[in-house]
Write an enzyme that holds these catalytic residues in place. Structure first.
Site, PDB file in Angstrom:
ATOM      1  N   LYS A 100       0.825  -1.205   0.000  1.00  0.00           N
ATOM      2  CA  LYS A 100       0.000   0.000   0.000  1.00  0.00           C
ATOM      3  C   LYS A 100       0.867   1.266   0.000  1.00  0.00           C
ATOM      4  CE  LYS A 100      -4.172  -2.178   1.075  1.00  0.00           C
ATOM      5  NZ  LYS A 100      -3.671  -3.511   0.893  1.00  0.00           N
TER       6      LYS A 100
HETATM    7  C1  LIG Z   1      -4.202  -4.637   0.261  1.00  0.00           C
HETATM    8  C2  LIG Z   1      -3.370  -5.853   0.153  1.00  0.00           C
HETATM    9  C3  LIG Z   1      -3.630  -6.845  -0.817  1.00  0.00           C
HETATM   10  C4  LIG Z   1      -4.805  -6.769  -1.773  1.00  0.00           C
HETATM   11  O1  LIG Z   1      -4.637  -5.784  -2.768  1.00  0.00           O
HETATM   12  P1  LIG Z   1      -5.907  -5.262  -3.588  1.00  0.00           P
HETATM   13  O2  LIG Z   1      -5.392  -4.130  -4.405  1.00  0.00           O
HETATM   14  O3  LIG Z   1      -6.922  -4.839  -2.570  1.00  0.00           O
HETATM   15  O4  LIG Z   1      -6.387  -6.393  -4.428  1.00  0.00           O
HETATM   16  C5  LIG Z   1      -2.785  -7.939  -0.870  1.00  0.00           C
HETATM   17  N1  LIG Z   1      -1.754  -8.079   0.004  1.00  0.00           N
HETATM   18  C6  LIG Z   1      -1.479  -7.157   0.937  1.00  0.00           C
HETATM   19  C7  LIG Z   1      -0.348  -7.377   1.875  1.00  0.00           C
HETATM   20  C8  LIG Z   1      -2.265  -6.008   1.053  1.00  0.00           C
HETATM   21  O5  LIG Z   1      -1.993  -5.099   2.009  1.00  0.00           O
END
Ligand SMILES: *Cc1c(COP(=O)(O)O)cnc(C)c1O
Length: 499
Positions: free
Chosen positions: A114
């Site tokens: 993120k």
């Molecule tokens: C948010 C997240 C995901 C999922 O990503 P999306 O864009 O919501 O599909 C996968 N792995 C981790 C560690 C995340 O923080």
């Protein structure tokens, strides 16, 4: 470049990128999409290959956000993806096996992917306020089950003209996550634990957002509310960059030849990350298939198999919590591109009313041409962590382990002749207790010393942002009832506090 709503009603009229980033959601409830997609030529890829990550990011973003100058974007990308914030590079590619190559997206301040979007998006928002003549400060409200909250706090801290307040369920996040948030630095941040679960936090934030009286009070104090969630175009656009960047790096490293097509596997929750890979493909990146990896909450696997999206099902809590999602909001963008706005609006109406929709056969065919889905249960996740570490010396986090397991299933399905780029979405240390449990066949214990134990067992390094958490200054220890959330907001946004 104009932005339009995925539901394209008159209400969701055309708007600029800055306006789309500022508002987040179109007035008709749809998501913003660029009216046209830019395309990248092989000469563009050659040029990009010679550049640094911030330069690649500024180049690609400038093709989508044409109301920002290249210089503005480069200045923001240089700060967002600096060596200080991403030591050793923002998105390195690291081979796990001969054919599965990790794209490590967790070298940022909170050790999860993120950061890739949340380090740049606040800067884009800050400029969007100026570009749209907004005189009020933005107050970002976030309800979090852990990861997003910390990443948003790090991204928005000390960004001009914006404040951020995060709510989390007091017993709903791990001890490490709690400590990460409670020790957050920055002059424009606030963190509140609430008594209740994640849904309580989420509903509390939603009801504050939809309350006109609150909006008026805040406006009188010089504030407007804004959100940081993953449907904002300002979070999605920066995610396109690392797929292009990884391809360039794979060519440079001799893993593939220029122009050779690859498959991309993405551990998926809200469908944002994998959708960004699809946009890269549509712009000309040589991608064959996108492998959508799910955990036990395998609603997307079923959807890709049957064309039916049905959220009327059991919700499981897993060791890959950031993928525990039953409504993958960004899927709406894929529907828009494959089914058009009218049918998308229709599907979304059915989802809201019945919790389910079934897409038409022609749409399914278009989606299947680019996407395939697999899922992996808890045992498979743990087995992937163990196997990859013992056989290949590579330590996976729980989310990436789901992806790895699905990439293997894809290879075994007989389709997998190409190199698979696997989005590695978190440092194993972010989920140290579960990773440790997988390696030792024990039950996970939520303790603060799991990272040290994992380090001792594997000899891998603890990322700097996760070291010494317990010694940091505790800044936020309030715990409030759900009904007191509004008071917290009003207190934080007190008039004249921010000169
Ligand atoms: C948010 C997240 C995901 C999922 O990503 P999306 O864009 O919501 O599909 C996968 N792995 C981790 C560690 C995340 O923080």
């Amino acid at each position: 470049m104009n932005y339009i709503s995925t539901r394209l009603t008159e209400m969701g009229a055309k708007t600029s990128a800055a306006q789309a980033i500022k508002t987040g959601l179109a007035a008709d409830g749809g998501l913003f999409m660029p009216e046209k997609l830019p395309s990248l030529s092989s000469a563009d890829f050659d040029n990009l290959a010679a550049k640094s990550y911030p330069e690649r990011a500024a180049d690609i973003l400038s093709r989508y956000l044409d109301d920002y100058t290249y210089e503005e974007l480069l200045a923001d990308c240089n700060e967002a993806y600096s060596e200080e914030r991403f030591p050793g590079g923002a998105a390195p590619v690291v081979p796990i096996t001969d054919n599965i190559i990790a794209l490590e997206l967790w070298h940022g301040p909170t050790c999860a992917f993120k950061d890739m979007a949340l380090q740049i998006m606040p800067r884009l928002l800050s400029r969007a306020l100026k570009k749209t003549g907004e005189e009020r400060r933005a107050l970002i409200l976030v309800a979090t089950s852990g990861d997003t909250g910390k990443a948003a706090l790090e991204g928005y801290r000390d960004v001009p003209n914006i404040d951020i307040q995060v709510f989390y369920p007091v017993d709903g996040v791990s001890r490490i996550q709690k400590l990460q948030m409670a020790t957050q630095e920055g002059n424009n941040v606030d963190v509140c634990a609430i008594r209740g679960n994640f849904d309580d936090a989420q509903n509390g934030v939603k009801s504050i957002f939809s309350d006109k009286k609150t909006a008026q009070i805040l406006s009188d104090r010089g504030y407007f509310l804004s959100s940081a969630n993953s449907i904002n175009w300002g979070r999605l656009a920066p995610q396109i960059v690392y797929y292009v960047s990884a391809y360039c790096d794979m060519v440079t490293a001799g893993m593939i030849k220029a122009g050779e097509s690859i498959d991309i596997c993405v551990p998926t929750g809200n469908f944002g990350n994998i959708f960004a890979a699809y946009l890269a493909k549509l712009s000309g990146l040589p991608v064959n298939r996108l492998i959508c990896a799910s955990n036990r909450n395998n609603i997307l696997t079923d959807f890709l198999k049957t064309g039916i999206y049905d959220r009327n099902r059991h919700f499981y809590t897993t060791t890959s919590p950031s993928m525990d999602i039953l409504i993958s909001s960004n899927l709406e963008r894929l529907l828009y591109l494959t089914a058009g706005a009218k049918r998308t609006a229709d599907y979304m109406k059915q989802l809201a009313e019945e919790g389910r929709y079934e897409i038409d056969a022609d749409v399914m065919e278009k989606i299947r041409a680019s996407f395939t889905g697999f899922f992996c249960d808890e045992e498979g996740t743990a087995a992937a962590i163990k196997e990859t570490f013992h056989r290949h010396g590579y330590l996976l986090d729980t989310h990436t382990a789901v992806g790895y397991h699905c990439a293997k299933q894809y290879q075994e399905s007989g389709e997998g002749g190409r190199k698979i780029l696997l989005a590695s979405t978190a440092s194993p240390y972010k989920f140290a207790a579960d990773v440790l449990a997988a390696l030792t066949d024990r039950k996970a214990e939520d303790t603060l010393n799991a990272p040290d134990a994992l380090h001792a067992l594997t000899g891998t390094e603890i990322p700097v942002p996760l070291r010494g958490l317990a010694e940091r200054v505790l800044r936020f220890d309030k715990v409030v009832d759900r009904l007191d959330m509004l008071n917290c907001v009003l207190e934080f946004a007190s008039a004249g506090k921010k000169a």
